[in-house]
Structure formats: structure tokens, C-alpha cells
Write an enzyme that holds these catalytic residues in place. Structure first.
Site, PDB file in Angstrom:
ATOM      1  N   GLY A 261       0.793  -1.232   0.000  1.00 28.90           N
ATOM      2  CA  GLY A 261       0.000   0.000   0.000  1.00 28.90           C
ATOM      3  C   GLY A 261       0.820   1.275   0.000  1.00 28.90           C
TER       4      GLY A 261
ATOM      5  CG  ASN B 117       1.525   3.232  -5.819  1.00 29.84           C
ATOM      6  OD1 ASN B 117       1.851   4.237  -6.432  1.00 29.84           O
ATOM      7  ND2 ASN B 117       2.154   2.074  -5.954  1.00 29.84           N
TER       8      ASN B 117
ATOM      9  NE  ARG C 219     -11.739 -14.528  -9.799  1.00 32.76           N
ATOM     10  CZ  ARG C 219     -10.629 -14.337  -9.096  1.00 32.76           C
ATOM     11  NH1 ARG C 219     -10.308 -15.187  -8.130  1.00 32.76           N
ATOM     12  NH2 ARG C 219      -9.858 -13.306  -9.308  1.00 32.76           N
TER      13      ARG C 219
ATOM     14  CG  ASN D  98      -3.849  -0.669 -12.901  1.00 37.09           C
ATOM     15  OD1 ASN D  98      -3.728  -0.969 -11.716  1.00 37.09           O
ATOM     16  ND2 ASN D  98      -3.133  -1.234 -13.859  1.00 37.09           N
TER      17      ASN D  98
ATOM     18  CG  HIS E  25       1.538  -1.964 -15.419  1.00 36.80           C
ATOM     19  ND1 HIS E  25       1.202  -3.202 -14.901  1.00 36.80           N
ATOM     20  CD2 HIS E  25       2.591  -2.173 -16.234  1.00 36.80           C
ATOM     21  CE1 HIS E  25       2.024  -4.114 -15.387  1.00 36.80           C
ATOM     22  NE2 HIS E  25       2.879  -3.526 -16.196  1.00 36.80           N
TER      23      HIS E  25
ATOM     24  CG  ASP F 126     -14.511  -5.482 -20.410  1.00 36.80           C
ATOM     25  OD1 ASP F 126     -14.637  -5.000 -19.272  1.00 36.80           O
ATOM     26  OD2 ASP F 126     -15.474  -5.715 -21.173  1.00 36.80           O
TER      27      ASP F 126
ATOM     28  CG  ASP G 262      -1.754  -4.013 -17.368  1.00 32.19           C
ATOM     29  OD1 ASP G 262      -2.376  -3.531 -16.413  1.00 32.19           O
ATOM     30  OD2 ASP G 262      -0.921  -4.933 -17.242  1.00 32.19           O
TER      31      ASP G 262
ATOM     32  CD  GLN H  27      14.311   8.200 -10.097  1.00 29.71           C
ATOM     33  OE1 GLN H  27      14.251   8.078 -11.318  1.00 29.71           O
ATOM     34  NE2 GLN H  27      15.458   8.156  -9.431  1.00 29.71           N
TER      35      GLN H  27
ATOM     36  CD  GLU I  57       4.680   1.987  -9.116  1.00 30.55           C
ATOM     37  OE1 GLU I  57       3.671   1.679  -8.464  1.00 30.55           O
ATOM     38  OE2 GLU I  57       5.618   1.188  -9.308  1.00 30.55           O
TER      39      GLU I  57
END
Ligand code: GAR
Length: 207
Positions: free
Chosen positions: A12, A14, A66, A108, A110, A148, A151, A179, A181
């Protein structure tokens, strides 16, 4: 005020960068209304608690299949009434029903320059191991909208980071976080909260 829910799986850092940026006034017009986590032992839940933000644990392991998990996940999300969902190191694939319900409202972070080292199987340290194995001289981080695909959504912002000779994956991961995120993700939230960006023809543009 933009109501933001942050989804996390692990450390965590971020999430912490987002919370610190809100406190410092670097993210404005924003309220973090909940943190959703799929991992009971995650330090991210402590970070939420320390900020008096509701932490919600929801793990696929606790559901028969699921589909049952997806239904429960969407229900919990809807209860929080988010304007924006931020995936900050969330390693569970977002159900299609959620990307449909929150189209253009999920982002998101990445840890690479998409389209390099992304997609199925590329997460966390594995991304940096792959970058080192390929011998790239620059890697970085990308913030993007979530669709969907894995990335594949419209890119909001990217920041390159140099690879140093002799880097371990952990050293590279730390540099990319420091540097790229922890700067890019709060900035993207602030841009969305202040209506500075929009998606035009599948690409993110500044207004
Ligand atoms: C971050 O490096 C984030 O970019 C990555 O997981 C890490 C989580 O760290 N996410 C992915 O790999 C998503 N495909 P954190 O929990 O300390 O923020």
C-alpha cells in the site's frame, strides 16, 4: 468532492502516497471514502485505519466461486458510491460487470511503460524482473483507465525511469515507485477531480 475508493493487495505504498497528497493539498476536491483489499495481512489495511478510512476486506478465497466473489465485490463497491475507483497495486482482475458499471471511472497504476512488460502475468516484482531480463535502459510507470482488457485502457500519464547497471529487481522497483508511481498516481487523481482530462476517440487529452 470526488468520492474515491482505492483497491489494494499488499504494502500500500501507492495508497500512502495518495493519502499524503490529500493531506498536503496536492490532491484537491477529493475524499477517500474507502479502501478495498483482498488480502487480510496487507499493510495497506493498517494505512487506511491510521487515516480513519474504512478498510473493507474481500477475498475470492471466501466465496464458493468467482461469480459469487464478483457479485459481492460489486455490491460492496456500490455501497461506497465512488465517482472514481483507483487500483493501487490491486492484483485481482476487475470483473467485467464492474468495468461496465464504472466505465471511464476506474484507473490503474502499472510499474512499466505500457505496452512493455504488461498484461497477464506481469505484476509487482515480475514486471521489473522482465525489464532487467530484457536489458532495457529505461523503464517507468503508467497510469491508465481500466477497460475489460489487461493493462489496455487509455493511457493518462507515463514517467520513464533509468535502469542502473547492476540493479536488482527490488532496487529497480523502489526507484520506479519513488521517481514515477508515487508522483503520477496522485497527479492523475487530482487531474480527474479537477476535470482537467477527458477521453476523446479512445485517447486521454487535456482540456
Ligand atoms: C506497485 O508497484 C504497482 O505499480 C504494482 O504493484 C505494486 C504495489 O505496491 N501493480 C501492478 O503490478 C499491477 N499490474 P504498493 O502496494 O506498495 O503500492
Amino acid at each position: 468532492m470526488l468520492r474515491v475508493v482505492v483497491c489494494v493487495s499488499g504494502g500500500g505504498t501507492n495508497l500512502q502516497a495518495i493519502l499524503d497528497a490529500v493531506d498536503a493539498g496536492k490532491i484537491t476536491n477529493t475524499e477517500i471514502v474507502g479502501v478495498i483489499c483482498n488480502n487480510a495481512g496487507a499493510k495497506a489495511l493498517d494505512r487506511a485505519k491510521n487515516h480513519n478510512i474504512p478498510g473493507i476486506l474481500i477475498s475470492p478465497k471466501d466465496y464458493a466461486d468467482r461469480e459469487a466473489f464478483h457479485t459481492a465485490f460489486l455490491d460492496r463497491m456500490n455501497e461506497l458510491k465512488p465517482d472514481l475507483i483507483v487500483l493501487a497495486g490491486f492484483l485481482v482482475k476487475i470483473p467485467d460487470a464492474m468495468t461496465a458499471a464504472y466505465s471511464g471511472r476506474i484507473i490503474n497504476i502499472h510499474p512499466s511503460l505500457i505496452p512493455s512488460f504488461c498484461g497477464v502475468g506481469f505484476y509487482g516484482l515480475k514486471v521489473h524482473e522482465a525489464a532487467l531480463a530484457r536489458g532495457v535502459k529505461y523503464t517507468g510507470a503508467t497510469v491508465h483507465f481500466v477497460n475489460d482488457g489487461m493493462d489496455e485502457g487509455p493511457i493518462i500519464a507515463q514517467q520513464p525511469v533509468a535502469v542502473m547497471q547492476g540493479d536488482t529487481a527490488k532496487e529497480l522497483q523502489q526507484r520506479v515507485m519513488e521517481q514515477a508511481e508515487w508522483i503520477l498516481l496522485p497527479q492523475a487523481i487530482d487531474d480527474i477531480a479537477n476535470n482537467r482530462i477527458e477521453i476523446v476517440d479512445g485517447h486521454v487529452v487535456r482540456k
